[in-house]
Design a protein around this motif. Structure first.
Motif, PDB file in Angstrom:
ATOM      1  N   GLY A  44      16.656  71.269  55.855  1.00 37.20           N
ATOM      2  CA  GLY A  44      16.336  69.936  56.362  1.00 37.20           C
ATOM      3  C   GLY A  44      15.930  68.950  55.282  1.00 37.20           C
ATOM      4  O   GLY A  44      16.225  69.127  54.102  1.00 37.20           O
ATOM      5  N   SER A  45      15.217  67.923  55.729  1.00 43.64           N
ATOM      6  CA  SER A  45      14.940  66.753  54.890  1.00 43.64           C
ATOM      7  C   SER A  45      13.671  66.883  54.052  1.00 43.64           C
ATOM      8  O   SER A  45      12.707  67.549  54.448  1.00 43.64           O
ATOM      9  CB  SER A  45      14.770  65.540  55.803  1.00 43.64           C
ATOM     10  N   LEU A  46      13.716  66.217  52.899  1.00 41.68           N
ATOM     11  CA  LEU A  46      12.518  66.034  52.067  1.00 41.68           C
ATOM     12  C   LEU A  46      12.434  64.537  51.765  1.00 41.68           C
ATOM     13  O   LEU A  46      13.412  63.945  51.299  1.00 41.68           O
ATOM     14  CB  LEU A  46      12.636  66.773  50.739  1.00 41.68           C
ATOM     15  N   ASN A  47      11.309  63.927  52.066  1.00 41.86           N
ATOM     16  CA  ASN A  47      11.153  62.486  51.829  1.00 41.86           C
ATOM     17  C   ASN A  47       9.852  62.189  51.109  1.00 41.86           C
ATOM     18  O   ASN A  47       8.899  62.966  51.192  1.00 41.86           O
ATOM     19  CB  ASN A  47      11.067  61.723  53.167  1.00 41.86           C
ATOM     20  N   THR A  48       9.831  61.028  50.463  1.00 43.13           N
ATOM     21  CA  THR A  48       8.548  60.478  50.020  1.00 43.13           C
ATOM     22  C   THR A  48       8.173  59.382  51.008  1.00 43.13           C
ATOM     23  O   THR A  48       9.006  58.538  51.347  1.00 43.13           O
ATOM     24  CB  THR A  48       8.663  59.897  48.600  1.00 43.13           C
ATOM     25  N   ASP A  49       6.950  59.436  51.533  1.00 45.19           N
ATOM     26  CA  ASP A  49       6.474  58.398  52.454  1.00 45.19           C
ATOM     27  C   ASP A  49       5.766  57.313  51.647  1.00 45.19           C
ATOM     28  O   ASP A  49       4.883  57.619  50.832  1.00 45.19           O
ATOM     29  CB  ASP A  49       5.475  58.994  53.459  1.00 45.19           C
ATOM     30  N   LEU A  50       6.166  56.060  51.842  1.00 42.15           N
ATOM     31  CA  LEU A  50       5.480  54.917  51.213  1.00 42.15           C
ATOM     32  C   LEU A  50       4.767  54.185  52.352  1.00 42.15           C
ATOM     33  O   LEU A  50       5.419  53.567  53.198  1.00 42.15           O
ATOM     34  CB  LEU A  50       6.493  53.991  50.537  1.00 42.15           C
ATOM     35  N   VAL A  51       3.457  54.321  52.403  1.00 39.82           N
ATOM     36  CA  VAL A  51       2.717  53.859  53.590  1.00 39.82           C
ATOM     37  C   VAL A  51       1.836  52.653  53.264  1.00 39.82           C
ATOM     38  O   VAL A  51       0.983  52.722  52.374  1.00 39.82           O
ATOM     39  CB  VAL A  51       1.811  54.993  54.140  1.00 39.82           C
ATOM     40  N   THR A  52       2.049  51.546  53.989  1.00 37.67           N
ATOM     41  CA  THR A  52       1.128  50.407  53.862  1.00 37.67           C
ATOM     42  C   THR A  52       0.435  50.169  55.190  1.00 37.67           C
ATOM     43  O   THR A  52       1.043  50.327  56.249  1.00 37.67           O
ATOM     44  CB  THR A  52       1.863  49.095  53.487  1.00 37.67           C
ATOM     45  N   HIS A  53      -0.849  49.830  55.118  1.00 37.54           N
ATOM     46  CA  HIS A  53      -1.597  49.443  56.321  1.00 37.54           C
ATOM     47  C   HIS A  53      -1.775  47.929  56.295  1.00 37.54           C
ATOM     48  O   HIS A  53      -2.027  47.354  55.234  1.00 37.54           O
ATOM     49  CB  HIS A  53      -2.977  50.128  56.349  1.00 37.54           C
ATOM     50  N   THR A  54      -1.612  47.301  57.446  1.00 39.26           N
ATOM     51  CA  THR A  54      -1.699  45.846  57.513  1.00 39.26           C
ATOM     52  C   THR A  54      -2.388  45.424  58.827  1.00 39.26           C
ATOM     53  O   THR A  54      -2.248  46.125  59.831  1.00 39.26           O
ATOM     54  CB  THR A  54      -0.281  45.208  57.438  1.00 39.26           C
ATOM     55  N   PRO A  55      -3.129  44.305  58.806  1.00 39.21           N
ATOM     56  CA  PRO A  55      -3.761  43.862  60.058  1.00 39.21           C
ATOM     57  C   PRO A  55      -2.703  43.495  61.098  1.00 39.21           C
ATOM     58  O   PRO A  55      -2.888  43.668  62.284  1.00 39.21           O
ATOM     59  CB  PRO A  55      -4.570  42.625  59.669  1.00 39.21           C
ATOM     60  N   ARG A  56      -1.565  42.920  60.620  1.00 38.60           N
ATOM     61  CA  ARG A  56      -0.437  42.637  61.514  1.00 38.60           C
ATOM     62  C   ARG A  56       0.842  42.701  60.695  1.00 38.60           C
ATOM     63  O   ARG A  56       0.803  42.620  59.458  1.00 38.60           O
ATOM     64  CB  ARG A  56      -0.614  41.274  62.199  1.00 38.60           C
ATOM     65  N   VAL A  57       1.966  42.831  61.396  1.00 41.26           N
ATOM     66  CA  VAL A  57       3.256  42.956  60.716  1.00 41.26           C
ATOM     67  C   VAL A  57       3.749  41.561  60.313  1.00 41.26           C
ATOM     68  O   VAL A  57       3.662  40.629  61.121  1.00 41.26           O
ATOM     69  CB  VAL A  57       4.275  43.623  61.678  1.00 41.26           C
ATOM     70  N   PRO A  58       4.212  41.358  59.051  1.00 43.67           N
ATOM     71  CA  PRO A  58       4.686  40.021  58.680  1.00 43.67           C
ATOM     72  C   PRO A  58       5.921  39.597  59.467  1.00 43.67           C
ATOM     73  O   PRO A  58       6.735  40.444  59.839  1.00 43.67           O
ATOM     74  CB  PRO A  58       5.020  40.174  57.185  1.00 43.67           C
ATOM     75  N   ILE A  59       6.028  38.294  59.718  1.00 48.11           N
ATOM     76  CA  ILE A  59       7.238  37.795  60.400  1.00 48.11           C
ATOM     77  C   ILE A  59       8.290  37.484  59.334  1.00 48.11           C
ATOM     78  O   ILE A  59       7.989  37.498  58.136  1.00 48.11           O
ATOM     79  CB  ILE A  59       6.940  36.540  61.274  1.00 48.11           C
TER      80      ILE A  59
ATOM     81  N   GLY B 147      15.107  60.923  49.509  1.00 46.25           N
ATOM     82  CA  GLY B 147      14.872  60.279  50.798  1.00 46.25           C
ATOM     83  C   GLY B 147      13.521  59.571  50.801  1.00 46.25           C
ATOM     84  O   GLY B 147      12.538  60.103  50.290  1.00 46.25           O
ATOM     85  N   VAL B 148      13.510  58.345  51.337  1.00 42.86           N
ATOM     86  CA  VAL B 148      12.258  57.570  51.350  1.00 42.86           C
ATOM     87  C   VAL B 148      12.011  57.036  52.759  1.00 42.86           C
ATOM     88  O   VAL B 148      12.926  56.537  53.412  1.00 42.86           O
ATOM     89  CB  VAL B 148      12.347  56.387  50.344  1.00 42.86           C
ATOM     90  N   ALA B 149      10.775  57.156  53.223  1.00 41.62           N
ATOM     91  CA  ALA B 149      10.377  56.529  54.492  1.00 41.62           C
ATOM     92  C   ALA B 149       9.395  55.410  54.162  1.00 41.62           C
ATOM     93  O   ALA B 149       8.328  55.670  53.608  1.00 41.62           O
ATOM     94  CB  ALA B 149       9.725  57.552  55.406  1.00 41.62           C
TER      95      ALA B 149
END
Ligand code: ATP
Length: 342
Positions: free
Chosen positions: A10-25, A109-111
């Protein structure tokens, strides 16, 4: 006794995670609250779960803990800054990484994950990169599954579907048991079901596979018995539907069935990788119950199928994962489960 072998393809990915107060438009730039990288990919997460749940956490001087279960990962990563560290971190968990190819000219693979604070809702953009270099033609021969053959193959759907279908066919002909966790879900051809020994789905995956609407199965009191028997009629030997905080429902071709409640958790911090932990714990329990490598396992399963004990262990393991933040970093080791039970 010879160790049992679980091979995860199966898959191997690197997760790039950002937390934000809201999603940009569209067109907007926002400042994130935090950023972190982590090891992920459903294949890799499930391999880590199999490895950690079949051995105690090693001390710092002990790099390769031994166990009665050998866990092998088959997959692809890019020859870039993410690939080799992913492989190294799996080695540190005691996983046999000899089946992972480092592919020249490919990205790992990147998420890209954006977590909206408050709602906790995730938005995920996945670039499969080297995960899509696993080709169907590489898995036509039985030897491609390993020599000797593994006791169980575990797969998800983050590699090309054509490859998964080929592996199901080859494994069926070779008599190797397959656990399929069809995520992200797509409708499968009918013949695929006849090669699945263990099907583990969450509610929305169950809906997609069976052609129902997700809202229909997410209703309180939905009758999982009927849906599970549809999969059994198609040829699956054992079906498990994971129901989040409600636990899991299981049904077997041999007639066993039941709802198992989720384990109590102190505080739900992050449910990422709960499903992957459940799959890993389940696979470890099942191979430990099986006959020694090299004997006909599929026949034996028909007489000694999945039982409640397997589901309980999987729920216990997954409960520890939801108490921690992150994907692979949240997956517990076997001794953590034992300590919690003591
Ligand atoms: P994920 O995609 O978040 O990894 P999933 O959607 O594949 O998970 P779920 O059905 O949400 O799978 O969870 C898998 C298992 O994890 C459940 O069967 C249950 O045992 C455990 N679990 C999940 N959420 C909770 C919770 N809030 N409390 C206790 N156990 C939980």
């Amino acid at each position: 006794m010879a160790p049992k072998t679980i091979t995860i393809i199966g898959s191997l990915n690197t997760d790039l995670v950002t937390h934000t107060p809201r999603v940009p438009i569209g067109g907007e730039t926002l400042t994130a609250t935090s950023f972190s990288t982590g090891s992920g990919g459903k294949g890799a997460n499930q391999a880590v779960a199999c490895a950690r749940l079949s051995r105690p956490k090693p001390s710092s001087s002990q790099t390769h803990p031994t166990s009665d279960v050998v866990v092998k990962m088959v997959g692809g990563v890019g020859h870039d800054e993410f690939g080799p560290p992913l492989v190294e971190s799996m080695k540190r968990d005691g996983i046999d990484t000899s089946g992972i190819r480092i592919v020249e000219g490919q990205t790992t693979g990147v998420a890209v994950i954006i977590v909206e604070e408050g709602s906790g809702e995730n938005r995920i953009l996945l670039n499969p990169g080297a995960n899509y270099t696993l080709k169907a033609e590489d898995f036509r021969a039985p030897e491609s599954l390993g020599t000797p053959l593994p006791d169980m193959i575990v797969m998800q759907l983050e590699i090309p579907l054509e490859t998964v279908l080929q592996i199901l066919d080859t494994a069926k002909k070779a008599g190797v048991d397959v656990l399929l966790n069809p995520a992200p879900a797509v409708k499968l051809p009918e013949e695929a079901y006849t090669a699945i020994t263990h099907l583990i789905v969450n509610e929305s995956e169950a809906a997609i596979l069976s052609g129902r609407r997700v809202e229909e199965v997410e209703k309180e009191g939905f009758e999982w018995e009927g849906l599970a028997s549809e999969f059994l009629r198609k040829g699956v030997q054992n079906v498990v539907v994971t129901l989040g905080a409600k636990g899991a429902y299981y049904a077997t071709a041999a007639g066993g069935a039941g709802y198992i409640k989720a384990e109590k958790v102190e505080k739900v911090v992050d449910t990422t990788a709960a499903g992957d932990t459940f799959v890993g714990a389940y696979a470890v329990s099942i191979v430990r119950k099986s006959l020694p490598s090299g004997t006909s396992l599929s026949e034996e399963y028909k007489h000694k199928p999945l039982d409640e004990e397997v589901i309980r262990f999987a729920c216990k393991a997954a409960a520890r994962t939801v108490e921690k933040r992150g994907a692979q970093s949240a997956i517990p080791w076997a001794d953590e489960i034992e300590r919690h039970d003591a």
